[in-house]
Design an enzyme around this catalytic site. Structure first.
Site, PDB file in Angstrom:
ATOM      1  N   GLU A 293       0.780  -1.235   0.000  1.00  0.00           N
ATOM      2  CA  GLU A 293       0.000   0.000   0.000  1.00  0.00           C
ATOM      3  C   GLU A 293       0.813   1.286   0.000  1.00  0.00           C
ATOM      4  OE1 GLU A 293       0.126  -2.217   2.636  1.00  0.00           O
ATOM      5  OE2 GLU A 293       0.243  -1.148   4.540  1.00  0.00           O
ATOM      6  N   ASN A 294       2.028   1.307  -0.574  1.00  0.00           N
ATOM      7  CA  ASN A 294       2.815   2.542  -0.611  1.00  0.00           C
ATOM      8  C   ASN A 294       1.908   3.722  -0.946  1.00  0.00           C
ATOM      9  OD1 ASN A 294       5.175   0.699  -0.741  1.00  0.00           O
ATOM     10  ND2 ASN A 294       4.401   0.368  -2.813  1.00  0.00           N
ATOM     11  N   GLU A 327      -6.001  -2.472  -0.385  1.00  0.00           N
ATOM     12  CA  GLU A 327      -4.835  -1.587  -0.446  1.00  0.00           C
ATOM     13  C   GLU A 327      -5.245  -0.120  -0.420  1.00  0.00           C
ATOM     14  OE1 GLU A 327      -2.031  -2.896   0.075  1.00  0.00           O
ATOM     15  OE2 GLU A 327      -2.684  -4.960  -0.277  1.00  0.00           O
ATOM     16  N   HIS A 330      -5.940   1.227   2.971  1.00  0.00           N
ATOM     17  CA  HIS A 330      -4.689   1.574   3.657  1.00  0.00           C
ATOM     18  C   HIS A 330      -4.246   3.015   3.366  1.00  0.00           C
ATOM     19  CE1 HIS A 330      -3.332  -2.034   5.584  1.00  0.00           C
ATOM     20  NE2 HIS A 330      -3.228  -2.761   4.488  1.00  0.00           N
TER      21      HIS A 330
HETATM   22 ZN   LIG Z   1      -2.796  -4.773   4.042  1.00  0.00          ZN
END
Ligand SMILES: [Zn+2]
Length: 886
Positions: A293-294, A327, A330
């Protein structure tokens, strides 16, 4: 330490004390190795990769806020060589630079004490570009269309690998602004968290300068570069892109559309709009198996993101949507607000799993995401609905609390397990259903608004939810997050209209388990009335006003993370009212009953009695629960004299549903559920040796070889798997040839999965040899061995092969996977002597860090051995009695 203490208490059967609730976030008191006197606020990092030598050179300038006088600076660095360091422009002598490899630290001794206030540190360093997906790494791949061999660069920093890219305060609590500059070949596209600010030609390529990020944790940095394509769109002020290697961008169309939909939903849900100017979804052809999840630049293994409607199945589309939703959750929960330390990892992962599923279910009700059990088709998949899978593991002696102390990097990495993700998710769902959807969302909005661009602990979330709900959330939560396991509630009708409920710890294969209690947010409904709630805070409690003849169902919609056991009168009423229950409640009854059988609290006849009384239907989740149980028993009985009789019984249970569905979707069949169920049933009946299914699959495969269009993509995995299971040498070769030829990752996976199922021992050995070649990417190659162990019915052949070739196999796995891999191959055995063998093997060959995995596998083998004997006896009675009655 907590686990040890609990085991000691068990011997005296004393109730363990209520867990102490943890404190809200404080920078000073956050655990970690780095001293808190010095805080970095702004990084400016410049990287020049050398693709031929697989190294890079870097420089960085870090603005520091010194909070109290220090004589040295301590930060993280790993496998970096520090060439030079200056503080406020003054160069430090080489002797002042100390690397502590073991603790992954860099210490800089200062010539004199550094006063409080702002200072500037500069560093010059070199590092390496790795083969595995950690730090900065390279990926070699075949370009779509041209087939040319290419190389690209990617990064993976969670949990503790940003320190391999540049020296930094690499603990999540040290938020800072990061501004990255990179030098790459001119025809490359470079991607990072923020948009490109400027680009200029220089000798040997171009220099790309990215805008600075908002304050964030170091593990959220990202850098990707290569010969890339993209497609793009906008959602309000946010630029959205799907980025792929050349020639594949159009396969990201589905992901791009889903991204826009999900972004809007989250902007509203969280009450804080997505804060970065762009969001990139990046498909990578290797390096790692999952997704990361950058912030602003999410990375995915490409089969998690790309979708080719021509050859992809409906299931793939669901996988993609769920991973995207996880993601993207996040981006708020994890990135905008970050857990202070890794002991609160569940806060990130449990929440993103819950939120991702909620969002997926909202837009795709037909997928029944809350109800379906996750099938282990893909071992790299960590998200998804798996309340049942979490409860399975949590009932055993080898479980642990959601929140556990983390002291080392290795512990931070191994915190990413089923309990963290799935029990976390399951608990949040229970809490939401108890507090109410709107109240819960208000709490989340309050939490986001209060803590954005900062860090938190679990206590901060409970406070926000308590404030909006007026309920003691922290008190309720402590039992679920700070102690292991979960309860079963037994229901007993009392005189008149009273019902008594009593809780105890629910366990499977776990003698003398420590006694624990929970504050249970119970939900219940009298059939036909509105659901009600009861916060059960003691061992026993009473529910009033339940007339004796009325049907009572606890755990409404199965949203609670507990089991229920009914007394005879209540059970009889439920069995008589199955058609009137919602499918959610029927699935819940099935799951609980199967768990009672596993726990030896009920015979298997209780489960099959329920199955036979269910209305004949094509409800996906309900049938899948039954398929799961039949498949489990069938594998357990493999090779025994009871198997054939059981298979005939099981075929008879599933056949009517398949016959109602048929092989072809009806013209008006829009339902993804029907499509999913059809392929689940084909695989299940195939595994149960159903002769009609086998013949039909062979025929369809023959037609497919002549004309691939003749077989719908949705049916392919199921048909291939049945054909592969009963393959002779010629069929095996045909499947293998197809696998070698295709460039589609998904198709390739289908063919090799089919090969792994071959029951002929000679062919199983042939499949195993593929794991040593480079036909498959490294993560898929080692997984092939696990797949053979599970699917072929020959775990012994798979283990013999793995033991003989362990060195070559481990070379394809990262350190963490290496600890889990050998024990995982044992989980398919049901012969008790294998648990001894595993322990002996571990003692001589595995690091201490693999201890928990070894214990889990040994427990699984013992459980299976005991359960197998018990089931064989009970099935004999149940099926025997049925035959006699006919
Ligand atoms: Zn995760």
């Amino acid at each position: 330490m907590r686990t040890l203490l609990l085991f000691l208490l068990a011997e005296f059967a004393i109730m363990s004390p209520a867990p102490a609730s943890e404190k809200t976030f404080s920078f000073k008191n956050t655990p970690g190795k780095l001293p808190k006197e010095v805080v970095p606020t702004d990084y400016s990092v410049r990287i020049i990769p050398d693709i031929d030598k697989l190294t890079f050179a870097g420089t960085e300038t870090v603005k520091l806020n010194v909070r109290s006088r220090v004589q040295q600076l301590v930060l993280n660095a790993l496998e970096l060589k520090i060439e030079a360091a200056t503080i406020d422009g003054k160069e430090l002598p080489a002797s002042a630079i100390k690397i502590d490899e073991k603790n992954e630290l860099l210490a800089l001794a200062l010539p004199s004490e550094l006063a409080t206030g702002e200072h500037t540190l500069t560093l010059r360093f070199t590092g390496k570009i790795n083969e595995q997906g950690q730090g900065l790494f390279y990926m070699r791949y075949q370009e779509q269309g041209s087939g040319a061999r290419k190389t690209m660069l990617g990064s993976q920093f969670e949990a503790t690998d940003a320190r391999r890219f540049f020296p930094c305060w690499d603990e999540p609590v040290f938020r800072a602004r990061f501004q990255l500059t990179a030098v790459v070949p001119e025809n490359w596209l470079a991607v990072s968290n923020m948009p490109i600010e400027s680009e200029k030609k220089i000798a040997g390529g171009k220099e790309v300068r990215f805008a600075a990020t908002p304050p964030m944790s170091s593990y959220l940095n990202v850098f990707i570069a290569g010969e890339l394509d993209f497609i793009e769109s906008r959602s309000g002020p946010t630029q959205l892109r799907v980025i792929t290697t050349k020639g594949k961008a159009e396969m990201g169309r589905y992901a791009l559309e889903a991204t826009a939909q999900i972004l809007q939903y989250y902007n509203d849900y969280f009450g804080v709009a997505y804060p970065l100017p762009k969001l990139d979804q990046i498909a990578m052809p290797g390096g790692f198996g999952g997704a990361m999840e950058n912030w602003g630049g999410i990375t995915y293994y490409e089969s998690k993101l790309l979708f080719d409607p021509k050859s992809s199945s409906a299931e793939t589309k669901q996988d993609i949507y769920e991973v995207l939703a996880h993601e993207m959750a996040h981006q708020w929960f994890g990135d905008l607000v970050t857990m202070a330390w890794w002991d609160n990892l569940w806060l990130n992962e449990g929440f993103a799993s819950w939120m991702g599923s909620k969002c997926t279910a909202h837009f795709n009700p037909q997928w029944e995401v809350w109800l379906r059990r996750e099938f282990p088709r893909d071992p790299t998949r960590r998200v998804g609905i798996a309340k049942e899978a979490a409860m399975d593991g949590d009932a055993r002696s080898t479980t642990h609390p959601i929140q556990q102390p983390v002291a080392t990097e290795a512990e931070a990495n191994s915190a990413f397990d089923d309990i963290t993700y799935k029990k976390g998710q399951s608990f949040l769902r229970m809490l939401e259903s108890f507090l109410g959807e709107d109240v819960f969302r208000e709490g989340i909005r309050r939490y986001m608004a209060t803590h954005r661009y900062s860090n938190t602990t679990t206590a901060d979330l409970w406070n926000a939810l308590s404030e909006t709900s007026g309920k003691p959330v922290a008190e309720i939560a402590a039992g679920w997050t700070e102690q292991p396991g979960f309860p079963i509630v037994t229901v007993k009708r009392e005189q008149d209209d009273g019902v008594s409920v009593t809780q105890e710890r629910f366990t499977v294969n776990f003698k003398n388990a420590p006694l624990l209690e929970w504050k249970i947010p119970l939900t219940y409904a009298v059939l036909g009335d509105n659901p009600a709630t009861l916060l059960m805070t003691r061992k026993s409690d009473n529910i009033r006003n339940i007339p004796p003849g009325r049907v009572l169902k606890l755990n409404v919609n199965g949203a609670g993370n507990y089991r229920v056991e009914y007394d005879q009168p209540s059970w009889k009423l439920l069995l008589g009212a199955l058609t009137d229950l919602r499918v959610e409640d029927r699935v819940n009854l099935l799951s609980d009953t199967w768990a009672l059988v596993q726990a030896n609290r009920a015979p298997i006849s209780l489960y099959f009695e329920l199955v036979e009384k269910l209305p004949a239907s094509t409800e996906l989740a309900e049938r899948e629960q039954i398929i799961h149980v039949l498949d489990f028993i069938n594998r357990l009985l493999s090779g025994s004299s009871e198997q054939e009789k059981f298979q005939r019984y099981a075929q008879a249970l599933l056949r009517p549903t398949f016959d109602a569905l048929g092989w072809e979707g009806k013209a008006d069949e829009q339902s993804a559920a029907a499509t999913n169920l059809r392929s689940s049933l084909i695989t299940a009946l195939g595994n149960l040796d159903d002769p009609k299914i086998m013949a039909n699959c062979r025929e369809r495969f023959k037609a497919f070889l002549a004309n691939p269009e003749s077989l719908a993509p949705d049916l392919r995995p199921a048909v291939f798997s049945v054909v592969g299971r009963y393959a002779d040498e010629r069929t095996w070769n045909e499947l293998h040839h197809l696998g070698l030829k295709t460039t589609s990752i998904e198709e390739k996976q289908n063919y090799y999965d089919a090969l792994a199922g071959a029951m002929d021992p000679k062919l199983a050995k042939k499949t195993l040899l593929i794991a040593l070649t480079d036909e498959l990417s490294t993560s898929r190659a080692v997984y092939l061995v696990s797949r053979v162990a599970r699917e072929s019915g020959h775990p012994d052949i798979a283990w013999d092969f793995a033991r003989a070739n362990m060195k070559a196999l481990l070379a394809k796995i990262d350190a963490l996977g290496a600890n889990m891999y050998p024990p995982s191959l044992f989980t398919f055995f049901s012969d008790d002597s294998r648990s001894q063998e595993l322990r002996a093997y571990a003692k001589n060959n595995l690091p201490v860090a693999s201890g928990p995995q070894v214990a889990k596998a040994a427990d699984e083998i013992q459980f299976r051995a005991e359960f197998k004997k018990r089931l064989a006896r009970q099935l004999d009675e149940w099926i025997g009695a049925k035959i006699n009655r006919r």
